[in-house]
Design a protein around this motif. Structure first.
Motif, PDB file in Angstrom:
ATOM      1  N   MET A 110       0.851  -1.193   0.000  1.00  0.00           N
ATOM      2  CA  MET A 110       0.000   0.000   0.000  1.00  0.00           C
ATOM      3  C   MET A 110       0.885   1.241   0.000  1.00  0.00           C
ATOM      4  O   MET A 110       1.846   1.330   0.771  1.00  0.00           O
ATOM      5  CB  MET A 110      -0.906  -0.002   1.237  1.00  0.00           C
ATOM      6  N   PRO A 111       0.615   2.215  -0.869  1.00  0.00           N
ATOM      7  CA  PRO A 111       1.483   3.396  -0.940  1.00  0.00           C
ATOM      8  C   PRO A 111       1.394   4.244   0.321  1.00  0.00           C
ATOM      9  O   PRO A 111       0.377   4.284   1.009  1.00  0.00           O
ATOM     10  CB  PRO A 111       0.955   4.132  -2.170  1.00  0.00           C
ATOM     11  N   SER A 112       2.471   4.941   0.620  1.00  0.00           N
ATOM     12  CA  SER A 112       2.506   5.838   1.769  1.00  0.00           C
ATOM     13  C   SER A 112       1.645   7.068   1.494  1.00  0.00           C
ATOM     14  O   SER A 112       1.605   7.574   0.369  1.00  0.00           O
ATOM     15  CB  SER A 112       3.945   6.262   2.052  1.00  0.00           C
ATOM     16  N   ARG A 113       0.955   7.562   2.557  1.00  0.00           N
ATOM     17  CA  ARG A 113       0.049   8.690   2.413  1.00  0.00           C
ATOM     18  C   ARG A 113       0.437   9.796   3.385  1.00  0.00           C
ATOM     19  O   ARG A 113       1.173   9.586   4.355  1.00  0.00           O
ATOM     20  CB  ARG A 113      -1.402   8.268   2.664  1.00  0.00           C
ATOM     21  N   CYS A 114      -0.066  10.961   3.104  1.00  0.00           N
ATOM     22  CA  CYS A 114       0.160  12.119   3.963  1.00  0.00           C
ATOM     23  C   CYS A 114      -0.625  11.933   5.272  1.00  0.00           C
ATOM     24  O   CYS A 114      -1.779  11.477   5.279  1.00  0.00           O
ATOM     25  CB  CYS A 114      -0.273  13.390   3.249  1.00  0.00           C
TER      26      CYS A 114
ATOM     27  N   SER B 210      -5.040  12.688   1.921  1.00  0.00           N
ATOM     28  CA  SER B 210      -4.608  11.306   1.676  1.00  0.00           C
ATOM     29  C   SER B 210      -3.738  11.219   0.428  1.00  0.00           C
ATOM     30  O   SER B 210      -3.796  10.253  -0.312  1.00  0.00           O
ATOM     31  CB  SER B 210      -5.822  10.389   1.530  1.00  0.00           C
ATOM     32  N   ASN B 211      -2.986  12.272   0.169  1.00  0.00           N
ATOM     33  CA  ASN B 211      -2.147  12.303  -1.031  1.00  0.00           C
ATOM     34  C   ASN B 211      -1.057  11.235  -0.969  1.00  0.00           C
ATOM     35  O   ASN B 211      -0.502  10.944   0.092  1.00  0.00           O
ATOM     36  CB  ASN B 211      -1.491  13.671  -1.192  1.00  0.00           C
ATOM     37  N   THR B 212      -0.759  10.676  -2.134  1.00  0.00           N
ATOM     38  CA  THR B 212       0.362   9.750  -2.316  1.00  0.00           C
ATOM     39  C   THR B 212       1.218  10.263  -3.468  1.00  0.00           C
ATOM     40  O   THR B 212       0.925  11.288  -4.070  1.00  0.00           O
ATOM     41  CB  THR B 212      -0.145   8.334  -2.630  1.00  0.00           C
TER      42      THR B 212
END
Length: 716
Positions: free
Chosen positions: A1-5, A11-13
Motif C-alpha cells: 500500500m502506498p505511503s500517504r500524507c 490522503s495524497n500519495t
C-alpha cells in the motif's frame, strides 16, 4: 500500500504528483511539525505511525530550495533546513493543479493531423479520434491506445495516461531534458511538431519501435524534426550546442540518402542495432551500389588506414633507433600468442627499452612459418634482434622470461659478443609460489604457507642486492634453508651471515622448520632442483619486464585475441596481408598509443598529494597491493612529460613535448584520401610477403562427396 500524507483530511500519495517529506531529525523543528499535524488530527503519535510523511501541498513555495536552472518541473523538490508545514487542508489550501501519472512502459504517440490549435483548445483528446482509415500505422495501433488519452502539460510535452490503472512497478515521474542540436547535415523539409516553450519530451522506446516496425513505405511518419530554437537551452550558444553528439534516427539516415557514385537516391534502412552500434544498409535505387559491403570496409582499411598506421610506426621506429644508435641498451623481450594453449595462429614478439619504457620493435609470426606454436616466440626474438643489429644498435643487457629455447639461442649467439642475459624475477617467483602452495597442501606441511610470502620477498631481495653476481645470488637464496631452522651464520664464503638485525623475543618464538620434518624436506627438494639453481644465477638485479606485461594488457583492448580465432575475414589471404594486415595494424596502433603515454607522471589530488590506490590481485589470494595512479592518457591533446635522458641515463628535468598520435594519424588519413600523400607505398616495402594460409597444405575435398562420407560415432 502506498505511503500517504498524515495530515487530517489529506490522503495524497506519490500517484497524485506530490512530494512526500519525512519528519526532520532536528528535535526543535520536529516538534513544530508534530504540533501542526495535531491541529488537524488529535490522535497522531509516532506509535501509530511508524514513518509519518507530509506532502508538499502543506508547504509554502518559500519552504523549498530554489530550483536549479535545468531541473524539470516534475523533479523531486527539496525542503530548506527551516521549512515548517503551514497550509491546512481547506479554504487556505491552494487549488490543486491537475497532475498526471506517466505510465511505465507507455510512450508518446502523435496523432496524424493533430494541429497546435486543436491541442490548445482541448486538455484531453482521445488519441484515436482523428485518424485516416487507410493509414496502416493508425489501424494497427488504434486498438492498443483506445483506453489512452493525450494529456498536454505544456505546448510541447505530451504524455499518455491510462484511465484508472497505475503501474505496480514504478510510480516515479520521468525526467528529461533537451539533448541539443540534431545537426542538419543534409537539407530536408522538417516535419511538423507542436511549438514549444519547454524542452522536455517524454518518449517511450517500446511504442516508437513498434511504430517503426509497422511502417512499410513512408519512413517519415515516425520521425520527429526539432528546430534549433527548441533544442537550444536558454543562455546556450550555438558553439556549445553543436558539439553534442546524440542524433535522431532520421537525421542519421539522411547521411546516406545520396549515392556517392551517381548521386542518386538510396534506399536506406537500419538493418540491426547491437548495443550502441547501428548497422545501416544503403543501396542506390539507380545504379544498385551498396555502400556498406564487407569488401568496402576491407578496401578502406587496406587503402587508407593500414598504410597510415604502418607509415606512422616506421617513422617513429626510425626516430627511436636513431637516438639510441651506438650506445648499449637494456632491452626486454616477451612474446604474446593470440590464444591460450598450443593452438595459436599468430604470435607477436615485443622488444622494449626498459630504461624509457618505450617499444622499439615488434614482430608478427604466423604458425606455419615455424614448426609449432611453441617456436613462434624464439622466431620473433631472432627477427627483432637481427633488425636491431642491422640498425647499429648495441645490446648491453637482454631480460626475458626463462624460455628454454630462448635461453639457448642467446647463450650461443649474443653472450659471446658481450650481451648479458637476465631473467625476470616475477616469472621465477610466480612458479616458486605455485610449487609452495602445492607442497603446503600435503600432510604436516601447512607451515610452508606461513613462510610463503617471506620466501618470495627473500628471492627478490637476493637478486636486487647482488648487482648481477650469480654466485652471490645463489648463496643468498640458498641461505634460506638455514634461516628457517634458526641458523643465521655460516651460509657460504661470499654470504656468510644474515643481514637482518638480531631477532627479538617474539621473533625467536616463530615457528621454525627443522631437518627431519616433512615440510623442510619438501622445501629443500624445491631449492635443490638443478634448473632452479641454474636460473636464479641469472635473476635481473634491477630492470624487469613488468612494462611488457602491462603493454600486453593494453594490447588486449586494441587487438583482442578473439579477432584471429578462425573468423571469416582472416581466412582470406588477400585481406590479411601478413605484417601489413588487420592484426599487425591493430598491434602497431597499440604501440603508438603506448609510446605516446609511456612517460605519464603520477597523478595528484587537488591538494597536490600523489595518488595511490589499493588493489587485490587474484594471484595474491586476498592480499592487497598498492599501486601508483598515473595521469590520464592522451589521445587528442598534446602533453609534456619528463623523459629518461639516454645519454646521462637518468630522468631529465626538462619537459619533452609529445604530439597526440591521434591527430597525426587523422592528418595522414586525410592526406591519403586527398591523394596528397605519397609515402605509404614506400613505407610498405618493409613488409614481407604474406605466408600461405594454414589450410594451404590441405587438399580440399569435394563437398558433396564429403557429406556422403559423413558418419557419426553415435546413434542418431
Amino acid at each position: 500500500m502506498p505511503s500517504r500524507c498524515v495530515i487530517g483530511g489529506c490522503s495524497n500519495t506519490h500517484r497524485d504528483g506530490v512530494s512526500l517529506h519525512i519528519f526532520p531529525k532536528d528535535q526543535a523543528r520536529k516538534k513544530l511539525w508534530v504540533k501542526f499535524v495535531k491541529l488537524t488530527r488529535s490522535d497522531f503519535s509516532f506509535q501509530t505511525h511508524k514513518r509519518p510523511l507530509i506532502c508538499s501541498d502543506h508547504f509554502s513555495p518559500e519552504s523549498y530550495v530554489e530550483r536549479l536552472k535545468y531541473c524539470d518541473e516534475g523533479s523531486q523538490r527539496v525542503l530548506s533546513e527551516v521549512a515548517v508545514p503551514s497550509i491546512k487542508r481547506g479554504s487556505d489550501l491552494e487549488k490543486k493543479k491537475e497532475r498526471y501519472v506517466v505510465q511505465k512502459r507507455e510512450g508518446l504517440v502523435i496523432a496524424s493531423g493533430f494541429s497546435h490549435d486543436e491541442a490548445s483548445s482541448s486538455q484531453q483528446t482521445p488519441i484515436y479520434q482523428n485518424y485516416d482509415p487507410e493509414d496502416t500505422v493508425c489501424n494497427k495501433t488504434v486498438e492498443r491506445y483506445k483506453n489512452m488519452t493525450v494529456t498536454q502539460q505544456s505546448k510541447q510535452t505530451q504524455t499518455l495516461q491510462r484511465r484508472g490503472n497505475y503501474s505496480k512497478a514504478c510510480q516515479s515521474s520521468i525526467q528529461s531534458r533537451s539533448v541539443g542540436l540534431q545537426c542538419d547535415l543534409i537539407a530536408a523539409p522538417p516535419l511538423q511538431l507542436f511549438k514549444s516553450q519547454e524542452q522536455n519530451m517524454v518518449v517511450d522506446s517500446d511504442s516508437i519501435s513498434e511504430m517503426d516496425d509497422d511502417s512499410s513505405t513512408d519512413s517519415s511518419s515516425d520521425l520527429i524534426s526539432v528546430s534549433d530554437e527548441s533544442c537550444s537551452a536558454e543562455g546556450e550558444s550555438y558553439e556549445t550546442v553543436k558539439e553534442k553528439y546524440i542524433v535522431s534516427r532520421h537525421k542519421l539516415l539522411q547521411l546516406f540518402a545520396s549515392c556517392e557514385k551517381c548521386s542518386g537516391i538510396c534506399a536506406v534502412d537500419v538493418e540491426r542495432v547491437v548495443g550502441t552500434m547501428v548497422v545501416i544498409q544503403a543501396i542506390c535505387c539507380q545504379c544498385g551500389y551498396n555502400r556498406f559491403l564487407f569488401s568496402t570496409y576491407q578496401r578502406h582499411q587496406d587503402k587508407y588506414l593500414q598504410p597510415v598506421i604502418i607509415a606512422s610506426w616506421v617513422e617513429q621506429r626510425a626516430a627511436l633507433l636513431a637516438e639510441r644508435r651506438g650506445m648499449p641498451l637494456t632491452i626486454g623481450g616477451d612474446g604474446r600468442a593470440d590464444s591460450p594453449g598450443h593452438s595459436a595462429k599468430f604470435g607477436c614478439y615485443t622488444i622494449m627499452d626498459l630504461k624509457t619504457n618505450e617499444i622499439i620493435d615488434m614482430k608478427l609470426i604466423q604458425k606455419n612459418e615455424v614448426t609449432s606454436s611453441n617456436h613462434m616466440e624464439l622466431e620473433g626474438l631472432k627477427r627483432g634482434i637481427d633488425a636491431l643489429l642491422e640498425e647499429g644498435i648495441r645490446i648491453g643487457e637482454l631480460i626475458t622470461d626463462r624460455h628454454p629455447s630462448v635461453t639457448k639461442w642467446v647463450r650461443e649467439n649474443l653472450e659471446p659478443s658481450g650481451t648479458k642475459h637476465f631473467f625476470d624475477i616475477w616469472h621465477i617467483a610466480k612458479g616458486l609460489g605455485k610449487k609452495i602452495d602445492s607442497k603446503a597442501k600435503l600432510t604436516d606441511c601447512g607451515i610452508l604457507q606461513e613462510w610463503r610470502r617471506s620466501i618470495i620477498n627473500h628471492l627478490y631481495w637476493s637478486a636486487g642486492s647482488s648487482g648481477g653476481d650469480g654466485d652471490m645470488v645463489e648463496q643468498k637464496v640458498m641461505s634460506l634453508l638455514r634461516h628457517i631452522r634458526n641458523v643465521h651464520t655460516g651460509h657460504g664464503n661470499l654470504y656468510m651471515e644474515c643481514q637482518h638485525a638480531p631477532l627479538g623475543d617474539e621473533e625467536k618464538r616463530k615457528k621454525w622448520i627443522f631437518p627431519g620434518q616433512r615440510a623442510y624436506d619438501e622445501l629443500e627438494s624445491l631449492f635443490d632442483n638443478f634448473r632452479f639453481k641454474k636460473d636464479i644465477r641469472k635473476l635481473s638485479p634491477l630492470d624487469q619486464t613488468s612494462g611488457l606485461e602491462g603493454f600486453h594488457s593494453l594490447l588486449n583492448h586494441f587487438a583482442p585475441k578473439m579477432l584471429s580465432s578462425g573468423t571469416k575475414e582472416f581466412s582470406a589471404g588477400e585481406f590479411h596481408k601478413y605484417n601489413g594486415g588487420y592484426v599487425y595494424s591493430r598491434m602497431l596502433l597499440a604501440v603508438l598509443h603506448h609510446n605516446a603515454n609511456s612517460g605519464r607522471p603520477q597523478a595528484k589530488t587537488k591538494d597536490g598529494c600523489l595518488q595511490y590506490e589499493i588493489l587485490y590481485p587474484r594471484g595474491k589470494m586476498g592480499q592487497h597491493t598498492v599501486r601508483r595512479v598515473r595521469s590520464e592518457p592522451c589521445y587528442g591533446e598534446s602533453v609534456k612529460y619528463k623523459r629518461f635522458d639516454l645519454k646521462n641515463r637518468s630522468i631529465s628535468d626538462s619537459l619533452i613535448f609529445f604530439t597526440a598520435y591521434v591527430k597525426v594519424l587523422l592528418q595522414k588519413v586525410i592526406s591519403e584520401v586527398d591523394g596528397s600523400s605519397t609515402t605509404s607505398q614506400g613505407d610498405l616495402s618493409l613488409i614481407s610477403s604474406p605466408p600461405p594460409t594454414l589450410s594451404s597444405r590441405c587438399e580440399r575435398p569435394d563437398k558433396e562427396l564429403a557429406i556422403q562420407e559423413l558418419q557419426s560415432r553415435f546413434n542418431s
